[in-house]
Design a protein around this motif. Structure first.
Motif, PDB file in Angstrom:
ATOM      1  N   UNK A  22       0.833  -1.208   0.000  1.00 56.47           N
ATOM      2  CA  UNK A  22       0.000   0.000   0.000  1.00 56.47           C
ATOM      3  C   UNK A  22       0.869   1.259   0.000  1.00 56.47           C
ATOM      4  N   UNK A  23       2.033   1.168   0.651  1.00 58.92           N
ATOM      5  CA  UNK A  23       2.949   2.317   0.729  1.00 58.92           C
ATOM      6  C   UNK A  23       3.824   2.453  -0.518  1.00 58.92           C
ATOM      7  N   UNK A  24       3.682   1.532  -1.477  1.00 60.32           N
ATOM      8  CA  UNK A  24       4.399   1.657  -2.741  1.00 60.32           C
ATOM      9  C   UNK A  24       5.658   0.834  -2.859  1.00 60.32           C
ATOM     10  N   UNK A  25       5.926  -0.038  -1.887  1.00 59.80           N
ATOM     11  CA  UNK A  25       7.123  -0.871  -1.944  1.00 59.80           C
ATOM     12  C   UNK A  25       6.845  -2.147  -2.737  1.00 59.80           C
ATOM     13  N   UNK A  26       7.900  -2.699  -3.317  1.00 57.94           N
ATOM     14  CA  UNK A  26       7.815  -3.972  -4.016  1.00 57.94           C
ATOM     15  C   UNK A  26       7.990  -5.102  -2.998  1.00 57.94           C
ATOM     16  N   UNK A  27       7.059  -6.022  -2.962  1.00 62.67           N
ATOM     17  CA  UNK A  27       7.067  -7.056  -1.940  1.00 62.67           C
ATOM     18  C   UNK A  27       7.006  -8.441  -2.568  1.00 62.67           C
ATOM     19  N   UNK A 153      11.987   0.257  17.914  1.00 57.62           N
ATOM     20  CA  UNK A 153      12.890  -0.292  16.895  1.00 57.62           C
ATOM     21  C   UNK A 153      14.267  -0.447  17.532  1.00 57.62           C
ATOM     22  N   UNK A 154      14.762  -1.679  17.654  1.00 56.75           N
ATOM     23  CA  UNK A 154      16.056  -1.924  18.290  1.00 56.75           C
ATOM     24  C   UNK A 154      17.012  -2.603  17.326  1.00 56.75           C
ATOM     25  N   UNK A 155      18.305  -2.318  17.474  1.00 53.65           N
ATOM     26  CA  UNK A 155      19.325  -2.957  16.649  1.00 53.65           C
ATOM     27  C   UNK A 155      20.642  -2.214  16.743  1.00 53.65           C
ATOM     28  N   UNK A 156      21.679  -2.830  16.222  1.00 57.32           N
ATOM     29  CA  UNK A 156      23.033  -2.299  16.381  1.00 57.32           C
ATOM     30  C   UNK A 156      23.511  -1.449  15.216  1.00 57.32           C
ATOM     31  N   UNK A 157      22.943  -1.630  14.036  1.00 55.91           N
ATOM     32  CA  UNK A 157      23.404  -0.893  12.852  1.00 55.91           C
ATOM     33  C   UNK A 157      22.607   0.396  12.696  1.00 55.91           C
ATOM     34  N   UNK A 158      23.291   1.525  12.788  1.00 53.34           N
ATOM     35  CA  UNK A 158      22.601   2.808  12.644  1.00 53.34           C
ATOM     36  C   UNK A 158      21.982   2.970  11.259  1.00 53.34           C
ATOM     37  N   UNK A 159      22.701   2.661  10.153  1.00 52.87           N
ATOM     38  CA  UNK A 159      22.071   2.798   8.830  1.00 52.87           C
ATOM     39  C   UNK A 159      20.857   1.884   8.655  1.00 52.87           C
ATOM     40  N   UNK A 160      20.968   0.642   9.129  1.00 51.50           N
ATOM     41  CA  UNK A 160      19.839  -0.286   9.010  1.00 51.50           C
ATOM     42  C   UNK A 160      18.655   0.210   9.826  1.00 51.50           C
ATOM     43  N   UNK A 161      18.931   0.701  11.022  1.00 51.77           N
ATOM     44  CA  UNK A 161      17.850   1.191  11.876  1.00 51.77           C
ATOM     45  C   UNK A 161      17.178   2.405  11.249  1.00 51.77           C
ATOM     46  N   UNK A 162      17.968   3.280  10.640  1.00 48.65           N
ATOM     47  CA  UNK A 162      17.400   4.459   9.974  1.00 48.65           C
ATOM     48  C   UNK A 162      16.443   4.046   8.860  1.00 48.65           C
ATOM     49  N   UNK A 163      16.853   3.064   8.056  1.00 50.54           N
ATOM     50  CA  UNK A 163      15.998   2.589   6.974  1.00 50.54           C
ATOM     51  C   UNK A 163      14.711   1.977   7.521  1.00 50.54           C
ATOM     52  N   UNK A 164      14.844   1.156   8.548  1.00 49.81           N
ATOM     53  CA  UNK A 164      13.666   0.504   9.108  1.00 49.81           C
ATOM     54  C   UNK A 164      12.722   1.523   9.741  1.00 49.81           C
ATOM     55  N   UNK A 165      13.275   2.514  10.405  1.00 50.62           N
ATOM     56  CA  UNK A 165      12.428   3.536  11.000  1.00 50.62           C
ATOM     57  C   UNK A 165      11.681   4.318   9.918  1.00 50.62           C
ATOM     58  N   UNK A 166      12.296   4.508   8.758  1.00 47.04           N
ATOM     59  CA  UNK A 166      11.594   5.138   7.644  1.00 47.04           C
ATOM     60  C   UNK A 166      10.455   4.258   7.145  1.00 47.04           C
ATOM     61  N   UNK A 167      10.683   2.946   7.079  1.00 46.94           N
ATOM     62  CA  UNK A 167       9.625   2.028   6.661  1.00 46.94           C
ATOM     63  C   UNK A 167       8.463   2.046   7.649  1.00 46.94           C
TER      64      UNK A 167
END
Length: 232
Positions: A22-27, A153-167
């Motif tokens: 619904x948000x426009x991502x390919x799944x 949202x928890x995790x050790x990778x800042x870039x990965x967490x940033x992407x997930x928080x955007x999702x």
């Protein structure tokens, strides 16, 4: 737009398939029963029904949303050849008395998603574990809505967490940084924010008030597992 592979088509997996498309991502969505069992969900959402291996191939993000005990049954090399920057989301919760039985590492003190990391051989970001699946569908709101539900949202990778928080934001929820993987116990079952649908302030307070001791009802017993209707 992200290419998202979802492994698991249960309540959370199906809800995320609907929300991400619904948000426009390919799944691409997969389960243990194979693509034929996913045709209705694929037709409804525009997602691609895939095998577990195919769902991972070419993905930017992989969501692992299977019963926790089943994580160890996924192919051992599933993520071995995936891109180094692949982001892996773990939605799982440990239900020892209801479904999973005893998982020794977790009982010994590992965080639930820390244990999942060991099984997958990849770092993960923990999210979507602390909300009821139907509430994911019913309570998603636009950014302009002041009544948005927040998700830890928890995790050790800042870039990965940033992407997930955007999702998380993309699909209608306010993301809250819950710290590192070692701190992810703060959003596990039995903690103050679990299944509470708080806003940002409420989630932050619940995370701060959480304690690491696992309550007896969230530990395995000699008779585990039972069922959700009759825990053992």
């Amino acid at each position: 737009m992200a290419n998202i592979g979802i492994i698991g088509s249960g309540n959370i997996g199906a809800a995320l398939t609907r929300l991400f498309t619904r948000a426009g991502h390919q799944v691409a969505v997969a389960n243990s029963r194979g693509p034929a069992s996913l045709q209705a969900l694929a037709s409804e959402t525009g997602a691609r029904a895939a095998t577990v291996v195919d769902a991972v191939r070419g993905a930017d993000v992989v969501v692992v949303t299977v019963p926790m005990a089943a994580v160890s049954t996924l192919p051992k090399d599933l993520l071995q050849n995936a891109a180094a920057d692949l982001v892996v989301i773990d939605t799982s919760n440990y239900y020892p008395q209801q479904r999973d039985g005893l998982i020794a590492g977790v009982e010994a003190g590992m965080t639930e998603s820390g244990w999942v990391e060991k099984q997958l051989g990849r770092p993960v970001i923990k999210v979507f574990n602390s909300i009821i699946a139907q509430h994911l569908l019913d309570r998603a709101r636009p950014q302009t809505d002041s009544g948005r539900v927040a998700l830890a949202v928890a995790g050790d990778s800042a870039p990965a967490k940033t992407l997930v928080m955007q999702l998380v934001d993309d699909i209608g929820f306010d993301p809250v940084d819950a710290g590192t993987m070692d701190e992810s116990w703060r959003q596990q079952p039995g903690t103050p924010g679990y299944l509470k649908d708080y806003d940002i302030a409420g989630v932050r307070l619940a995370l701060a008030e959480a304690t690491p001791q696992r309550k007896p009802e969230w530990r395995a017993t000699p008779n585990s597992p039972g069922t959700f209707e009759s825990p053992a």
